[in-house]
Design an enzyme around this catalytic site. Structure first.
Site, mmCIF file in Angstrom:
data_model
loop_
_atom_site.group_PDB
_atom_site.id
_atom_site.type_symbol
_atom_site.label_atom_id
_atom_site.label_comp_id
_atom_site.label_asym_id
_atom_site.label_seq_id
_atom_site.Cartn_x
_atom_site.Cartn_y
_atom_site.Cartn_z
ATOM 1 N N GLU A 45 -34.040 -45.847 -13.917
ATOM 2 C CA GLU A 45 -32.892 -45.101 -14.413
ATOM 3 C C GLU A 45 -31.774 -46.061 -14.798
ATOM 4 O OE1 GLU A 45 -30.091 -41.291 -13.055
ATOM 5 O OE2 GLU A 45 -31.526 -42.170 -11.644
ATOM 6 N N ASN A 194 -33.913 -32.451 -15.638
ATOM 7 C CA ASN A 194 -34.010 -33.189 -14.379
ATOM 8 C C ASN A 194 -33.079 -32.551 -13.354
ATOM 9 O OD1 ASN A 194 -34.408 -35.747 -12.608
ATOM 10 N ND2 ASN A 194 -32.187 -35.557 -12.807
ATOM 11 N N GLU A 195 -33.608 -32.240 -12.187
ATOM 12 C CA GLU A 195 -32.811 -31.660 -11.107
ATOM 13 C C GLU A 195 -31.841 -30.617 -11.661
ATOM 14 O OE1 GLU A 195 -31.108 -34.657 -8.575
ATOM 15 O OE2 GLU A 195 -33.064 -35.383 -7.934
ATOM 16 N N TYR A 263 -36.684 -37.346 -0.806
ATOM 17 C CA TYR A 263 -36.260 -38.627 -0.260
ATOM 18 C C TYR A 263 -36.278 -38.566 1.264
ATOM 19 C CZ TYR A 263 -34.695 -40.033 -4.906
ATOM 20 O OH TYR A 263 -34.659 -40.363 -6.245
ATOM 21 N N GLU A 318 -39.726 -38.312 -8.098
ATOM 22 C CA GLU A 318 -38.761 -39.129 -7.352
ATOM 23 C C GLU A 318 -39.126 -39.067 -5.877
ATOM 24 O OE1 GLU A 318 -34.574 -38.651 -8.118
ATOM 25 O OE2 GLU A 318 -34.911 -38.220 -10.253
ATOM 26 N N GLN A 367 -36.490 -46.674 -6.860
ATOM 27 C CA GLN A 367 -36.689 -46.954 -8.280
ATOM 28 C C GLN A 367 -37.265 -48.352 -8.451
ATOM 29 O OE1 GLN A 367 -33.260 -46.104 -10.737
ATOM 30 N NE2 GLN A 367 -33.018 -44.063 -9.894
#
Length: 514
Positions: A45, A194-195, A263, A318, A367
Protein backbone atom coordinates in the site's frame (compact mmCIF):
# COMPACT_ATOMS: atom_id res chain seq x y z
CA UNK A 1 -12.88 -31.10 3.11
CA UNK A 2 -13.34 -31.78 6.80
CA UNK A 3 -10.68 -31.39 9.44
CA UNK A 4 -10.90 -32.85 12.93
CA UNK A 5 -9.12 -31.12 15.78
CA UNK A 6 -9.03 -33.02 19.07
CA UNK A 7 -7.31 -31.59 22.11
CA UNK A 8 -5.38 -33.98 24.33
CA UNK A 9 -5.85 -33.44 28.04
CA UNK A 10 -3.39 -35.79 29.76
CA UNK A 11 0.09 -34.21 29.98
CA UNK A 12 3.22 -35.13 31.91
CA UNK A 13 6.38 -33.03 31.94
CA UNK A 14 10.07 -33.86 32.01
CA UNK A 15 12.98 -31.52 31.22
CA UNK A 16 10.74 -28.96 29.56
CA UNK A 17 9.32 -31.40 27.00
CA UNK A 18 5.62 -32.19 26.68
CA UNK A 19 5.08 -35.94 26.41
CA UNK A 20 1.35 -35.74 25.95
CA UNK A 21 0.13 -37.61 22.91
CA UNK A 22 0.57 -35.02 20.20
CA UNK A 23 -0.49 -37.10 17.23
CA UNK A 24 -1.02 -36.30 13.58
CA UNK A 25 -2.49 -38.72 11.05
CA UNK A 26 -2.33 -38.14 7.30
CA UNK A 27 -5.28 -39.36 5.25
CA UNK A 28 -3.77 -39.45 1.78
CA UNK A 29 -6.71 -41.34 0.27
CA UNK A 30 -8.92 -38.29 0.81
CA UNK A 31 -6.56 -35.82 -0.86
CA UNK A 32 -8.37 -33.87 -3.60
CA UNK A 33 -7.82 -30.14 -3.09
CA UNK A 34 -4.89 -28.08 -4.36
CA UNK A 35 -3.27 -25.38 -2.25
CA UNK A 36 -3.57 -22.33 -4.48
CA UNK A 37 -0.21 -20.61 -4.72
CA UNK A 38 -1.98 -17.25 -4.30
CA UNK A 39 -2.46 -18.07 -0.61
CA UNK A 40 1.17 -16.90 -0.37
CA UNK A 41 0.46 -13.43 -1.74
CA UNK A 42 1.46 -9.99 -0.48
CA UNK A 43 0.03 -6.51 -0.08
CA UNK A 44 1.80 -3.22 -0.91
CA UNK A 45 0.00 0.00 0.00
CA UNK A 46 1.00 3.64 -0.38
CA UNK A 47 1.61 3.78 3.35
CA UNK A 48 4.74 5.01 5.09
CA UNK A 49 7.84 3.64 3.39
CA UNK A 50 6.30 0.60 1.75
CA UNK A 51 6.37 2.11 -1.76
CA UNK A 52 8.50 5.27 -1.59
CA UNK A 53 11.92 4.63 0.00
CA UNK A 54 10.95 0.96 0.12
CA UNK A 55 10.07 -0.77 -3.12
CA UNK A 56 10.66 2.40 -5.14
CA UNK A 57 13.74 4.60 -4.67
CA UNK A 58 13.49 6.69 -7.85
CA UNK A 59 15.11 6.24 -11.23
CA UNK A 60 17.74 8.90 -10.44
CA UNK A 61 19.03 7.07 -7.36
CA UNK A 62 22.71 6.28 -7.92
CA UNK A 63 23.33 4.76 -4.48
CA UNK A 64 20.86 1.86 -4.52
CA UNK A 65 20.80 -0.48 -7.56
CA UNK A 66 17.43 -0.17 -9.29
CA UNK A 67 15.63 -0.52 -12.59
CA UNK A 68 13.40 2.41 -13.43
CA UNK A 69 13.41 3.24 -9.73
CA UNK A 70 12.41 -0.25 -8.54
CA UNK A 71 14.86 -1.55 -5.96
CA UNK A 72 16.63 -4.65 -7.29
CA UNK A 73 17.49 -6.31 -3.97
CA UNK A 74 13.80 -6.28 -3.06
CA UNK A 75 13.01 -7.79 -6.45
CA UNK A 76 15.42 -10.65 -5.77
CA UNK A 77 14.03 -11.19 -2.27
CA UNK A 78 10.44 -11.40 -3.53
CA UNK A 79 11.44 -13.73 -6.37
CA UNK A 80 13.06 -16.07 -3.85
CA UNK A 81 9.78 -16.10 -1.92
CA UNK A 82 8.04 -17.15 -5.16
CA UNK A 83 5.61 -14.27 -4.58
CA UNK A 84 2.54 -15.32 -6.59
CA UNK A 85 0.32 -12.23 -6.35
CA UNK A 86 0.72 -8.63 -5.18
CA UNK A 87 -2.17 -6.37 -4.12
CA UNK A 88 -1.94 -2.59 -4.73
CA UNK A 89 -2.43 0.42 -4.20
CA UNK A 90 -4.37 -0.18 -0.95
CA UNK A 91 -5.88 -0.60 1.57
CA UNK A 92 -7.57 2.58 2.66
CA UNK A 93 -5.35 4.53 0.25
CA UNK A 94 -7.09 2.86 -2.70
CA UNK A 95 -10.32 4.73 -2.00
CA UNK A 96 -8.60 8.10 -2.49
CA UNK A 97 -6.40 7.03 -5.42
CA UNK A 98 -7.08 8.17 -8.99
CA UNK A 99 -4.98 6.16 -11.41
CA UNK A 100 -4.83 8.79 -14.15
CA UNK A 101 -2.86 11.08 -11.81
CA UNK A 102 0.09 8.65 -12.00
CA UNK A 103 0.62 7.82 -15.68
CA UNK A 104 2.66 9.53 -18.39
CA UNK A 105 5.93 11.47 -17.99
CA UNK A 106 6.82 11.62 -14.31
CA UNK A 107 7.53 15.34 -14.35
CA UNK A 108 3.97 15.98 -15.52
CA UNK A 109 2.20 13.77 -13.00
CA UNK A 110 -0.15 15.27 -10.43
CA UNK A 111 1.27 15.50 -6.92
CA UNK A 112 -1.19 14.51 -4.20
CA UNK A 113 -1.53 14.57 -0.44
CA UNK A 114 -1.76 11.13 1.12
CA UNK A 115 -4.21 12.28 3.77
CA UNK A 116 -5.06 8.65 4.59
CA UNK A 117 -1.59 7.97 5.96
CA UNK A 118 0.15 10.98 7.45
CA UNK A 119 -0.79 13.84 5.14
CA UNK A 120 2.50 13.54 3.26
CA UNK A 121 3.05 14.75 -0.31
CA UNK A 122 3.39 12.11 -3.04
CA UNK A 123 4.57 12.97 -6.53
CA UNK A 124 2.89 9.90 -8.07
CA UNK A 125 6.16 8.75 -9.63
CA UNK A 126 5.08 5.18 -8.79
CA UNK A 127 1.86 4.42 -10.64
CA UNK A 128 0.17 1.78 -12.79
CA UNK A 129 3.10 1.26 -15.17
CA UNK A 130 5.67 1.00 -12.37
CA UNK A 131 3.54 -1.39 -10.33
CA UNK A 132 2.85 -3.68 -13.26
CA UNK A 133 6.54 -3.61 -14.21
CA UNK A 134 7.37 -4.68 -10.63
CA UNK A 135 4.95 -7.59 -10.93
CA UNK A 136 6.60 -8.72 -14.15
CA UNK A 137 10.04 -8.46 -12.53
CA UNK A 138 9.04 -10.72 -9.60
CA UNK A 139 6.81 -13.03 -11.71
CA UNK A 140 3.72 -12.17 -9.67
CA UNK A 141 0.11 -11.68 -10.74
CA UNK A 142 -1.06 -8.11 -10.09
CA UNK A 143 -4.16 -7.47 -8.00
CA UNK A 144 -5.56 -3.96 -8.48
CA UNK A 145 -7.88 -2.41 -5.88
CA UNK A 146 -10.55 -0.20 -7.47
CA UNK A 147 -11.44 3.15 -5.90
CA UNK A 148 -15.10 2.84 -4.94
CA UNK A 149 -14.97 5.32 -2.08
CA UNK A 150 -14.17 8.51 -4.00
CA UNK A 151 -14.01 7.17 -7.54
CA UNK A 152 -16.59 6.41 -10.20
CA UNK A 153 -17.70 3.45 -12.27
CA UNK A 154 -16.38 5.33 -15.32
CA UNK A 155 -12.92 5.61 -13.75
CA UNK A 156 -12.91 1.88 -13.00
CA UNK A 157 -14.09 1.00 -16.51
CA UNK A 158 -11.31 3.07 -18.03
CA UNK A 159 -8.63 1.52 -15.80
CA UNK A 160 -9.65 -1.95 -16.97
CA UNK A 161 -9.56 -0.79 -20.59
CA UNK A 162 -6.21 0.97 -20.18
CA UNK A 163 -4.38 -2.07 -18.77
CA UNK A 164 -6.22 -4.92 -20.49
CA UNK A 165 -7.69 -4.03 -23.87
CA UNK A 166 -5.86 -4.63 -27.15
CA UNK A 167 -4.31 -1.80 -29.12
CA UNK A 168 -6.62 0.42 -31.10
CA UNK A 169 -9.84 -0.27 -29.21
CA UNK A 170 -10.10 3.27 -27.80
CA UNK A 171 -8.20 6.45 -26.94
CA UNK A 172 -7.19 4.71 -23.69
CA UNK A 173 -5.15 2.04 -25.46
CA UNK A 174 -3.68 4.78 -27.65
CA UNK A 175 -2.70 6.57 -24.45
CA UNK A 176 -1.13 3.40 -23.03
CA UNK A 177 1.03 3.11 -26.16
CA UNK A 178 2.03 6.76 -25.91
CA UNK A 179 3.13 6.05 -22.35
CA UNK A 180 5.45 3.28 -23.50
CA UNK A 181 3.44 0.07 -23.22
CA UNK A 182 2.27 -1.56 -26.43
CA UNK A 183 0.82 -4.88 -25.34
CA UNK A 184 -1.84 -5.11 -22.61
CA UNK A 185 -0.96 -6.49 -19.19
CA UNK A 186 -4.10 -8.63 -18.93
CA UNK A 187 -4.63 -8.01 -15.21
CA UNK A 188 -6.92 -10.71 -13.86
CA UNK A 189 -7.55 -9.80 -10.18
CA UNK A 190 -9.65 -6.74 -9.31
CA UNK A 191 -10.83 -5.76 -5.85
CA UNK A 192 -14.05 -3.72 -5.94
CA UNK A 193 -13.73 -1.44 -2.95
CA UNK A 194 -11.81 -1.91 0.28
CA UNK A 195 -13.13 -2.09 3.84
CA UNK A 196 -16.33 -0.43 2.65
CA UNK A 197 -17.75 -0.86 6.16
CA UNK A 198 -15.07 1.58 7.43
CA UNK A 199 -12.45 3.70 5.61
CA UNK A 200 -13.93 2.78 2.23
CA UNK A 201 -17.17 4.67 2.87
CA UNK A 202 -18.79 3.48 6.13
CA UNK A 203 -21.40 1.67 4.04
CA UNK A 204 -24.03 -0.80 5.13
CA UNK A 205 -23.84 -4.23 3.54
CA UNK A 206 -27.02 -3.56 1.54
CA UNK A 207 -25.67 -0.28 0.15
CA UNK A 208 -22.31 -1.84 -0.69
CA UNK A 209 -23.97 -4.70 -2.58
CA UNK A 210 -25.84 -2.29 -4.85
CA UNK A 211 -22.64 -0.36 -5.56
CA UNK A 212 -20.71 -3.60 -6.11
CA UNK A 213 -23.19 -4.85 -8.70
CA UNK A 214 -22.79 -1.63 -10.70
CA UNK A 215 -19.00 -1.89 -10.73
CA UNK A 216 -18.93 -5.64 -11.36
CA UNK A 217 -21.26 -5.23 -14.32
CA UNK A 218 -19.94 -2.07 -15.95
CA UNK A 219 -16.22 -2.21 -15.23
CA UNK A 220 -16.11 -5.36 -17.35
CA UNK A 221 -18.03 -6.44 -20.39
CA UNK A 222 -21.57 -7.44 -19.49
CA UNK A 223 -20.71 -11.13 -19.65
CA UNK A 224 -17.22 -10.66 -18.18
CA UNK A 225 -15.73 -12.14 -21.35
CA UNK A 226 -12.31 -10.90 -20.20
CA UNK A 227 -12.41 -13.53 -17.45
CA UNK A 228 -11.67 -11.03 -14.70
CA UNK A 229 -11.61 -12.26 -11.09
CA UNK A 230 -13.77 -9.74 -9.24
CA UNK A 231 -13.32 -9.64 -5.47
CA UNK A 232 -16.08 -8.20 -3.30
CA UNK A 233 -15.53 -6.65 0.10
CA UNK A 234 -16.32 -8.98 2.97
CA UNK A 235 -16.12 -8.40 6.74
CA UNK A 236 -13.13 -7.35 8.82
CA UNK A 237 -14.65 -8.75 12.00
CA UNK A 238 -16.80 -11.77 12.78
CA UNK A 239 -19.74 -10.06 11.06
CA UNK A 240 -21.14 -13.00 9.14
CA UNK A 241 -24.29 -11.06 8.30
CA UNK A 242 -22.20 -8.97 5.87
CA UNK A 243 -21.06 -12.16 4.17
CA UNK A 244 -24.66 -13.39 4.10
CA UNK A 245 -25.84 -10.20 2.39
CA UNK A 246 -23.17 -10.31 -0.31
CA UNK A 247 -23.64 -14.00 -1.06
CA UNK A 248 -27.44 -13.76 -1.07
CA UNK A 249 -27.77 -10.59 -3.15
CA UNK A 250 -24.96 -10.80 -5.71
CA UNK A 251 -25.50 -13.24 -8.60
CA UNK A 252 -22.69 -15.79 -8.74
CA UNK A 253 -22.01 -14.84 -12.36
CA UNK A 254 -20.93 -11.40 -11.06
CA UNK A 255 -18.69 -12.66 -8.24
CA UNK A 256 -15.45 -14.63 -8.18
CA UNK A 257 -14.03 -13.78 -4.75
CA UNK A 258 -15.03 -12.44 -1.33
CA UNK A 259 -12.42 -10.81 0.90
CA UNK A 260 -12.01 -10.84 4.66
CA UNK A 261 -9.44 -9.05 6.85
CA UNK A 262 -8.07 -10.11 10.22
CA UNK A 263 -5.19 -8.72 12.27
CA UNK A 264 -3.77 -10.39 15.37
CA UNK A 265 -4.15 -7.39 17.68
CA UNK A 266 -4.20 -7.67 21.48
CA UNK A 267 -6.00 -4.37 22.04
CA UNK A 268 -6.66 -1.73 19.38
CA UNK A 269 -6.19 1.10 21.90
CA UNK A 270 -2.98 -0.37 23.37
CA UNK A 271 -1.36 -2.67 20.83
CA UNK A 272 1.94 -3.08 22.67
CA UNK A 273 5.54 -3.16 21.48
CA UNK A 274 6.69 -5.27 18.53
CA UNK A 275 9.74 -6.47 20.47
CA UNK A 276 9.38 -5.45 24.14
CA UNK A 277 6.49 -7.77 24.99
CA UNK A 278 5.80 -10.22 27.80
CA UNK A 279 4.79 -13.88 27.51
CA UNK A 280 1.27 -12.85 28.50
CA UNK A 281 1.16 -10.45 25.54
CA UNK A 282 2.57 -13.17 23.31
CA UNK A 283 -0.13 -15.59 24.47
CA UNK A 284 -2.86 -13.03 23.79
CA UNK A 285 -1.48 -12.46 20.29
CA UNK A 286 -1.59 -16.19 19.61
CA UNK A 287 -5.20 -16.27 20.80
CA UNK A 288 -5.99 -13.63 18.21
CA UNK A 289 -4.04 -15.49 15.52
CA UNK A 290 -6.09 -18.65 16.23
CA UNK A 291 -9.26 -16.59 15.55
CA UNK A 292 -8.41 -16.87 11.87
CA UNK A 293 -9.48 -20.53 12.00
CA UNK A 294 -12.95 -19.53 13.18
CA UNK A 295 -13.27 -16.63 10.73
CA UNK A 296 -12.35 -18.79 7.75
CA UNK A 297 -14.60 -21.64 8.85
CA UNK A 298 -17.67 -19.51 9.67
CA UNK A 299 -17.42 -17.39 6.52
CA UNK A 300 -17.02 -20.57 4.50
CA UNK A 301 -20.17 -22.01 6.06
CA UNK A 302 -22.17 -18.95 4.97
CA UNK A 303 -20.68 -19.11 1.48
CA UNK A 304 -21.52 -22.82 1.24
CA UNK A 305 -25.23 -22.01 1.66
CA UNK A 306 -25.29 -19.99 -1.56
CA UNK A 307 -22.35 -21.53 -3.40
CA UNK A 308 -22.14 -25.25 -2.53
CA UNK A 309 -19.91 -25.93 -5.54
CA UNK A 310 -17.35 -23.47 -4.11
CA UNK A 311 -17.10 -21.32 -7.21
CA UNK A 312 -16.42 -18.18 -5.18
CA UNK A 313 -13.05 -18.02 -3.48
CA UNK A 314 -12.45 -16.71 0.03
CA UNK A 315 -9.70 -14.08 -0.23
CA UNK A 316 -7.94 -13.07 3.00
CA UNK A 317 -6.39 -9.99 1.48
CA UNK A 318 -5.12 -8.44 4.74
CA UNK A 319 -3.66 -10.40 7.64
CA UNK A 320 -0.80 -10.19 10.11
CA UNK A 321 0.33 -8.77 13.44
CA UNK A 322 -0.18 -5.12 14.37
CA UNK A 323 1.70 -3.35 17.19
CA UNK A 324 2.73 0.17 18.18
CA UNK A 325 5.18 1.84 15.80
CA UNK A 326 8.89 1.89 16.58
CA UNK A 327 9.96 4.82 18.74
CA UNK A 328 10.92 7.93 16.81
CA UNK A 329 8.96 6.99 13.68
CA UNK A 330 5.87 8.62 12.21
CA UNK A 331 2.81 7.09 13.94
CA UNK A 332 0.92 7.15 10.61
CA UNK A 333 3.61 5.10 8.83
CA UNK A 334 2.97 1.87 10.82
CA UNK A 335 6.64 0.87 10.86
CA UNK A 336 7.26 -1.99 13.29
CA UNK A 337 9.90 -4.62 13.91
CA UNK A 338 9.28 -8.31 13.28
CA UNK A 339 10.17 -10.96 15.88
CA UNK A 340 9.79 -14.69 16.47
CA UNK A 341 6.23 -13.89 17.60
CA UNK A 342 5.48 -12.84 14.03
CA UNK A 343 7.03 -16.03 12.70
CA UNK A 344 4.56 -17.94 14.87
CA UNK A 345 1.63 -15.90 13.51
CA UNK A 346 2.79 -16.61 9.96
CA UNK A 347 3.29 -20.35 10.44
CA UNK A 348 -0.07 -20.84 12.18
CA UNK A 349 -1.99 -18.66 9.71
CA UNK A 350 -0.54 -20.30 6.62
CA UNK A 351 -1.38 -23.74 8.05
CA UNK A 352 -4.98 -22.57 8.51
CA UNK A 353 -5.16 -21.35 4.91
CA UNK A 354 -3.62 -24.56 3.57
CA UNK A 355 -6.09 -26.71 5.50
CA UNK A 356 -9.03 -24.68 4.13
CA UNK A 357 -7.78 -24.47 0.56
CA UNK A 358 -11.08 -25.85 -0.73
CA UNK A 359 -12.43 -22.34 -0.14
CA UNK A 360 -9.41 -20.07 0.53
CA UNK A 361 -7.98 -19.17 -2.89
CA UNK A 362 -5.83 -16.16 -2.06
CA UNK A 363 -4.31 -14.38 0.93
CA UNK A 364 -2.13 -11.28 1.09
CA UNK A 365 0.14 -10.56 4.03
CA UNK A 366 0.08 -6.97 5.28
CA UNK A 367 2.50 -5.62 4.20
CA UNK A 368 5.44 -6.29 1.93
CA UNK A 369 8.05 -3.70 2.98
CA UNK A 370 8.46 -1.50 6.08
CA UNK A 371 4.80 -1.63 7.17
CA UNK A 372 3.11 -3.89 9.78
CA UNK A 373 4.17 -7.56 9.49
CA UNK A 374 6.52 -6.99 6.58
CA UNK A 375 8.84 -9.52 5.01
CA UNK A 376 11.50 -6.91 4.22
CA UNK A 377 12.83 -3.87 6.11
CA UNK A 378 14.98 -1.22 4.42
CA UNK A 379 17.19 1.65 5.59
CA UNK A 380 18.90 3.52 2.79
CA UNK A 381 21.02 0.90 0.99
CA UNK A 382 20.57 -1.74 3.73
CA UNK A 383 17.96 -4.54 3.57
CA UNK A 384 16.84 -7.00 6.25
CA UNK A 385 14.82 -10.18 5.79
CA UNK A 386 12.45 -10.67 8.71
CA UNK A 387 11.48 -13.89 10.54
CA UNK A 388 8.16 -13.72 8.65
CA UNK A 389 10.09 -13.70 5.38
CA UNK A 390 11.86 -16.90 6.37
CA UNK A 391 8.62 -18.68 7.29
CA UNK A 392 7.04 -17.77 3.95
CA UNK A 393 10.15 -18.92 2.11
CA UNK A 394 10.16 -22.24 3.99
CA UNK A 395 6.44 -22.73 3.31
CA UNK A 396 6.51 -21.96 -0.41
CA UNK A 397 6.94 -25.70 -1.05
CA UNK A 398 3.16 -25.92 -0.50
CA UNK A 399 2.34 -23.67 -3.45
CA UNK A 400 0.12 -25.49 -5.98
CA UNK A 401 0.68 -28.78 -4.15
CA UNK A 402 -1.98 -31.36 -3.29
CA UNK A 403 -3.29 -30.86 0.23
CA UNK A 404 -2.97 -33.98 2.37
CA UNK A 405 -5.84 -33.91 4.88
CA UNK A 406 -4.81 -34.60 8.45
CA UNK A 407 -6.25 -35.03 11.88
CA UNK A 408 -4.38 -33.64 14.85
CA UNK A 409 -4.56 -34.31 18.57
CA UNK A 410 -2.57 -31.63 20.36
CA UNK A 411 -1.67 -30.73 23.91
CA UNK A 412 -2.50 -27.27 25.18
CA UNK A 413 -0.35 -24.22 25.73
CA UNK A 414 -1.54 -22.92 29.10
CA UNK A 415 -0.80 -19.61 30.78
CA UNK A 416 -2.53 -17.85 33.70
CA UNK A 417 -5.57 -20.12 33.54
CA UNK A 418 -6.03 -19.76 29.77
CA UNK A 419 -5.21 -22.31 27.13
CA UNK A 420 -4.88 -22.64 23.36
CA UNK A 421 -3.91 -25.49 21.10
CA UNK A 422 -0.12 -25.75 21.10
CA UNK A 423 0.57 -27.51 17.80
CA UNK A 424 -0.53 -26.53 14.31
CA UNK A 425 0.20 -28.47 11.12
CA UNK A 426 -0.54 -28.82 7.42
CA UNK A 427 0.77 -31.20 4.78
CA UNK A 428 0.96 -31.45 1.00
CA UNK A 429 2.37 -33.50 -1.84
CA UNK A 430 4.11 -31.74 -4.69
CA UNK A 431 4.19 -32.67 -8.38
CA UNK A 432 7.42 -34.63 -7.92
CA UNK A 433 5.87 -36.80 -5.20
CA UNK A 434 7.65 -35.19 -2.24
CA UNK A 435 5.56 -34.71 0.91
CA UNK A 436 5.99 -31.56 2.99
CA UNK A 437 4.70 -31.20 6.54
CA UNK A 438 4.77 -27.79 8.22
CA UNK A 439 4.64 -27.73 12.02
CA UNK A 440 4.32 -24.92 14.55
CA UNK A 441 4.76 -25.18 18.31
CA UNK A 442 3.24 -22.07 19.88
CA UNK A 443 4.16 -22.99 23.44
CA UNK A 444 6.70 -20.45 24.69
CA UNK A 445 8.31 -22.79 27.21
CA UNK A 446 7.82 -26.43 26.26
CA UNK A 447 8.99 -28.59 23.40
CA UNK A 448 6.44 -30.98 21.91
CA UNK A 449 6.96 -34.62 21.06
CA UNK A 450 4.80 -35.42 18.03
CA UNK A 451 3.99 -38.76 16.44
CA UNK A 452 2.96 -38.62 12.78
CA UNK A 453 1.16 -41.55 11.16
CA UNK A 454 2.05 -41.38 7.47
CA UNK A 455 -0.70 -43.76 6.44
CA UNK A 456 -0.28 -45.06 2.90
CA UNK A 457 2.70 -42.84 2.06
CA UNK A 458 5.78 -44.72 0.90
CA UNK A 459 8.60 -42.74 2.50
CA UNK A 460 12.30 -43.56 2.76
CA UNK A 461 13.96 -40.32 3.85
CA UNK A 462 13.14 -37.27 5.97
CA UNK A 463 14.89 -33.92 6.11
CA UNK A 464 13.84 -30.54 7.40
CA UNK A 465 14.46 -26.90 8.22
CA UNK A 466 13.66 -25.01 11.40
CA UNK A 467 13.21 -21.39 12.38
CA UNK A 468 13.86 -20.80 16.06
CA UNK A 469 15.78 -18.46 18.35
CA UNK A 470 16.74 -18.10 21.99
CA UNK A 471 14.05 -15.55 22.86
CA UNK A 472 10.55 -14.84 21.60
CA UNK A 473 11.55 -11.20 21.19
CA UNK A 474 14.51 -11.98 18.91
CA UNK A 475 14.47 -10.19 15.57
CA UNK A 476 16.74 -9.21 12.72
CA UNK A 477 18.14 -5.68 12.70
CA UNK A 478 20.31 -3.65 10.36
CA UNK A 479 23.16 -4.23 12.81
CA UNK A 480 22.49 -7.98 13.11
CA UNK A 481 20.52 -9.01 10.00
CA UNK A 482 20.90 -12.80 10.45
CA UNK A 483 20.12 -13.28 14.12
CA UNK A 484 17.01 -15.28 13.13
CA UNK A 485 17.32 -17.51 10.08
CA UNK A 486 16.45 -21.09 9.04
CA UNK A 487 18.73 -23.96 9.95
CA UNK A 488 18.82 -27.70 9.31
CA UNK A 489 16.37 -29.66 11.49
CA UNK A 490 17.60 -32.99 12.83
CA UNK A 491 14.99 -33.95 15.41
CA UNK A 492 12.79 -36.05 13.15
CA UNK A 493 13.13 -39.84 13.01
CA UNK A 494 11.43 -42.19 10.54
CA UNK A 495 10.48 -45.72 11.53
CA UNK A 496 8.25 -47.53 9.07
CA UNK A 497 5.03 -45.57 8.70
CA UNK A 498 5.67 -43.53 11.86
CA UNK A 499 7.54 -40.25 12.07
CA UNK A 500 8.55 -38.91 15.47
CA UNK A 501 9.38 -35.23 15.83
CA UNK A 502 10.76 -33.23 18.76
CA UNK A 503 9.49 -29.72 18.11
CA UNK A 504 11.26 -27.06 20.21
CA UNK A 505 9.35 -24.30 21.98
CA UNK A 506 8.11 -21.44 19.78
CA UNK A 507 9.51 -22.88 16.56
CA UNK A 508 8.44 -23.46 12.97
CA UNK A 509 9.56 -26.58 11.09
CA UNK A 510 9.03 -27.75 7.53
CA UNK A 511 9.79 -31.41 6.82
CA UNK A 512 10.40 -32.99 3.42
CA UNK A 513 9.68 -36.70 2.99
CA UNK A 514 10.71 -38.70 -0.06
Amino acid sequence: MKKILAIATATTMFAGVSFSQNRITLDIAKARDTINKNIYGHFAEHLGHCIYDGIYVGADNQKIPNRNGIRLDIVEALKKLKTPVLRWPGGCFADTYHWKDAIGPREKRKAIENFTWGGVREDNSFGTHEFLELCEMINAEPYLAINMGSGTVQEAMEWVQYVNHPNGTSHLTDLRQQNGRSKPWNVKYWGIGNESWDCGGNMTAAYYVNEYKKYATLATSYNNSEGLYRIAVGPGTEDYSWTETVMREVPLKRLEGLSIHHYSVINWSAKGSATGFSEDEYFSTMEQAWRMERMVKKNSEVMDKYDPSKKVGLVVDEWGGWYEVEKGTNPAFLYQQNSMRDAMIAGLTLNIFNNHCDRVRMANLAQTVNVLQSVVLTKEEKLVLTPTYHVMEMYNVHQDALLLPLTISSSNYELNGKKIQAVSASASKDRNGAIHISLVNMDAGKAQEISIDLGSAAVKTVSGRILQSAQLQDHNSFENPEKVKPAEFRKAALKGKELSVNLPAFSVVVLELK
